[in-house]
Design a protein around this motif. Structure first.
Motif, short mmCIF file in Angstrom:
data_model
loop_
_atom_site.label_atom_id
_atom_site.label_comp_id
_atom_site.label_asym_id
_atom_site.label_seq_id
_atom_site.Cartn_x
_atom_site.Cartn_y
_atom_site.Cartn_z
N MET A 243 -12.37 -56.99 35.17
CA MET A 243 -13.30 -55.93 34.78
C MET A 243 -13.16 -54.71 35.68
O MET A 243 -13.12 -53.56 35.20
CB MET A 243 -14.73 -56.46 34.84
N MET A 244 -13.04 -54.93 36.98
CA MET A 244 -12.95 -53.81 37.91
C MET A 244 -11.66 -53.02 37.72
O MET A 244 -11.65 -51.78 37.81
CB MET A 244 -13.07 -54.31 39.35
N PHE A 245 -10.55 -53.70 37.46
CA PHE A 245 -9.30 -52.99 37.20
C PHE A 245 -9.42 -52.14 35.93
O PHE A 245 -8.93 -51.01 35.89
CB PHE A 245 -8.14 -53.99 37.06
N ASP B 162 -6.84 -49.18 35.37
CA ASP B 162 -5.60 -49.82 35.81
C ASP B 162 -5.30 -51.02 34.91
O ASP B 162 -5.66 -52.16 35.23
CB ASP B 162 -5.73 -50.25 37.27
N LEU B 163 -4.64 -50.78 33.79
CA LEU B 163 -4.35 -51.85 32.84
C LEU B 163 -3.35 -52.85 33.41
O LEU B 163 -3.48 -54.07 33.18
CB LEU B 163 -3.81 -51.26 31.53
N ILE B 164 -2.39 -52.38 34.18
CA ILE B 164 -1.39 -53.28 34.77
C ILE B 164 -2.07 -54.24 35.75
O ILE B 164 -1.80 -55.44 35.75
CB ILE B 164 -0.29 -52.47 35.48
N SER C 188 -3.74 -62.86 34.37
CA SER C 188 -2.71 -63.92 34.37
C SER C 188 -3.06 -65.07 35.31
O SER C 188 -2.50 -66.16 35.18
CB SER C 188 -1.35 -63.33 34.76
N GLN C 189 -3.99 -64.83 36.24
CA GLN C 189 -4.40 -65.88 37.17
C GLN C 189 -5.35 -66.89 36.55
O GLN C 189 -5.55 -67.98 37.09
CB GLN C 189 -5.07 -65.25 38.41
N ARG D 114 -1.80 -67.67 28.62
CA ARG D 114 -1.04 -66.84 27.69
C ARG D 114 -0.26 -65.76 28.44
O ARG D 114 -0.55 -65.44 29.60
CB ARG D 114 -1.98 -66.20 26.67
N ASP D 115 0.72 -65.18 27.77
CA ASP D 115 1.48 -64.06 28.32
C ASP D 115 0.59 -62.82 28.34
O ASP D 115 -0.06 -62.50 27.35
CB ASP D 115 2.73 -63.79 27.48
N THR D 116 0.58 -62.11 29.46
CA THR D 116 -0.33 -60.97 29.60
C THR D 116 0.39 -59.63 29.77
O THR D 116 -0.26 -58.58 29.72
CB THR D 116 -1.25 -61.17 30.82
N ALA D 117 1.71 -59.65 29.96
CA ALA D 117 2.44 -58.44 30.34
C ALA D 117 2.34 -57.31 29.32
O ALA D 117 2.41 -56.13 29.69
CB ALA D 117 3.90 -58.77 30.59
N SER D 118 2.18 -57.64 28.05
CA SER D 118 2.18 -56.60 27.01
C SER D 118 0.82 -56.43 26.33
O SER D 118 0.73 -55.76 25.30
CB SER D 118 3.24 -56.92 25.95
N LEU D 119 -0.23 -57.00 26.88
CA LEU D 119 -1.55 -56.91 26.25
C LEU D 119 -2.14 -55.52 26.41
O LEU D 119 -2.03 -54.90 27.47
CB LEU D 119 -2.51 -57.94 26.87
N ASN D 120 -2.79 -55.03 25.35
CA ASN D 120 -3.52 -53.77 25.48
C ASN D 120 -4.91 -54.06 26.04
O ASN D 120 -5.26 -55.23 26.29
CB ASN D 120 -3.59 -53.03 24.14
#
Length: 328
Positions: A112-114, A119-121, A128-129, A133-139
Motif C-alpha cells: 500500500m505504501m509503495f 512506486d509500482l515497481i 511478490s513476498q 503469482r508472477d508480479t513483474a507485469s501487473l498493473n
C-alpha cells in the motif's frame, strides 16, 4: 478442568497480543522453519526407499504432524512440571509462533505504501513476498487485487485456523495445525514433482481449514459491518460465490471480502508463466483502489479480535458453566 480452561485462555490471549505487538519473528530457529527442515529431511528419506509416492506422501504427512504434536506435548508436560508459570509462558510462546496477524498486515501495508508513493515497481516487489503469482507485469489494479485476495485467504490459515486449534487442542493442537499448513505450502503442489507425494498433505490441509474457513463466512461480515462495509453483501457473496473457487476453503474469505467492499476478485493470474483463469468472486460495483488494501487490513484485525472473543466465550461456557450447574 476450570483451571485448565483458565490457563488456556490466558495463553491464547497473551499470544494474540504478543503477535500484535511484536509480529512473527524472522529467525532460523522459528518452530515453523524447523518443521520445514524436518519435512525436507523426511521427504529425502522417503524418496530413497522408492515406495509408491502416494503412500510416501501419506507417511510424510502422518509422521510430521504426529511428531510435531508429540514434541510440543512433551515440552508442555515438562514446562508444567516445573511450575504453572513455566507452562503458561511456554504455551503462550508456542501459540504465538503459529499466528501472524501483524506480519500479514505489515506485508500488505508495504504494498500500500509503495502504491501511495506511485512506486509500482516497489509495490510489485513487495507483493511478490506474499503471493505465489508472477508480479513483474501487473498493473496497479492487479497489484491491489492480488494483495486483497492474499490478505483475505491468509486470514484463515494465518489467523483463524491457528486460533481455532489453539482453543481446541492447546499449544500442541495449534502447532500441529501449523505443521499441516507448512506441509501443504511445501509439497501440496500439483506439479510433476509433488502431484502424488503432496496429495495427502493438500487434502489434510483442506480438511484442517474446512471449519475455520466457514467460520470466516460469519466473522468477516460481522467485522465488515464494524468497519463501515456491508454485512449483508459480505454474507450473501460468501454464500453465493465461496464455493466457486478451486479450493474448498480459499474462496469463502475472499468472497466475503469481495462482498463487503462491493468489488470483484478473481479472474486471470499468471503462475510461473502459466496463465490461470480463476472464477470471479463478488460484483464489480466499486473499483479497487489503494483504499481497498487499507480496508481489508482493518477488517483483518477486527475479524481476528472476533475470533479471539468468540473462542474465549465458547471456552468459558463449555468449561466453566457446566461445572457450576453440576455443583447445584
Amino acid at each position: 478442568m476450570a483451571e485448565l480452561a483458565y490457563s488456556g485462555v490466558i495463553q491464547i490471549t497473551a499470544a494474540y497480543f504478543l503477535d500484535l505487538i511484536v509480529g512473527d519473528p524472522q529467525w532460523n530457529y522459528h518452530p515453523v522453519r524447523l518443521i520445514g527442515r524436518c519435512i525436507y529431511g523426511m521427504e529425502f528419506i522417503l524418496r530413497r526407499f522408492r515406495i509408491p509416492e502416494r503412500i510416501a506422501g501419506i507417511l510424510l504427512a502422518v509422521i510430521i504432524v504426529a511428531c510435531t504434536y508429540f514434541v510440543v506435548s512433551v515440552l508442555m508436560t515438562i514446562a508444567n512440571r516445573w511450575g504453572s508459570l513455566y507452562g503458561l509462558i511456554a504455551g503462550t510462546f508456542i501459540i504465538y509462533f503459529t499466528i501472524s496477524i501483524r506480519s500479514l498486515a505489515g506485508e500488505a501495508k508495504k504494498v500500500m505504501m509503495f502504491l501511495e508513493k506511485g512506486d509500482l515497481i516497489g509495490a510489485r516487489k513487495a507483493l511478490s513476498q506474499i503471493v505465489g503469482r508472477d508480479t513483474a507485469s501487473l498493473n496497479e489494479e492487479q497489484v491491489i487485487r492480488a494483495c486483497v485476495e492474499t490478505v483475505a485467504e491468509n486470514s484463515v490459515d494465518g489467523i483463524l485456523s491457528p486460533l481455532f486449534y489453539a482453543f481446541l487442542g492447546g499449544p500442541a493442537g495449534a502447532m500441529a495445525y501449523k505443521a499441516v499448513n507448512t506441509l501443504d505450502s511445501m509439497v501440496g503442489h500439483k506439479d510433476e514433482k509433488y502431484l502424488w507425494l503432496g496429495w495427502a498433505s493438500a487434502r489434510l490441509d483442506d480438511a484442517a481449514n474446512y471449519i475455520p474457513a466457514r467460520i470466516s463466512a460469519i466473522l468477516i461480515p460481522a467485522a465488515s459491518f464494524l468497519c463501515g462495509c456491508s454485512f449483508r453483501m459480505s454474507l450473501r457473496i460468501a454464500i453465493r460465490d465461496g464455493r466457486k473457487h478451486q479450493s474448498p476453503n480459499s474462496g469463502i474469505p475472499e468472497a466475503a471480502i469481495a462482498g463487503s467492499m462491493g468489488v470483484q476478485l478473481g479472474g486471470q493470474s499468471t503462475y510461473q508463466g502459466e496463465v490461470i483463469q480463476k472464477p470471479f468472486l463478488g460484483e464489480n460495483k466499486n473499483q479497487l483502489s489503494v483504499k481497498s488494501i487499507r480496508t481489508v487490513i482493518t477488517i483483518l484485525y477486527v475479524t481476528s479480535a472476533f475470533m479471539l472473543v468468540s473462542g474465549i466465550g465458547i471456552t468459558t461456557y463449555l468449561k466453566y458453566f457446566p461445572g457450576i450447574l453440576q455443583n447445584h
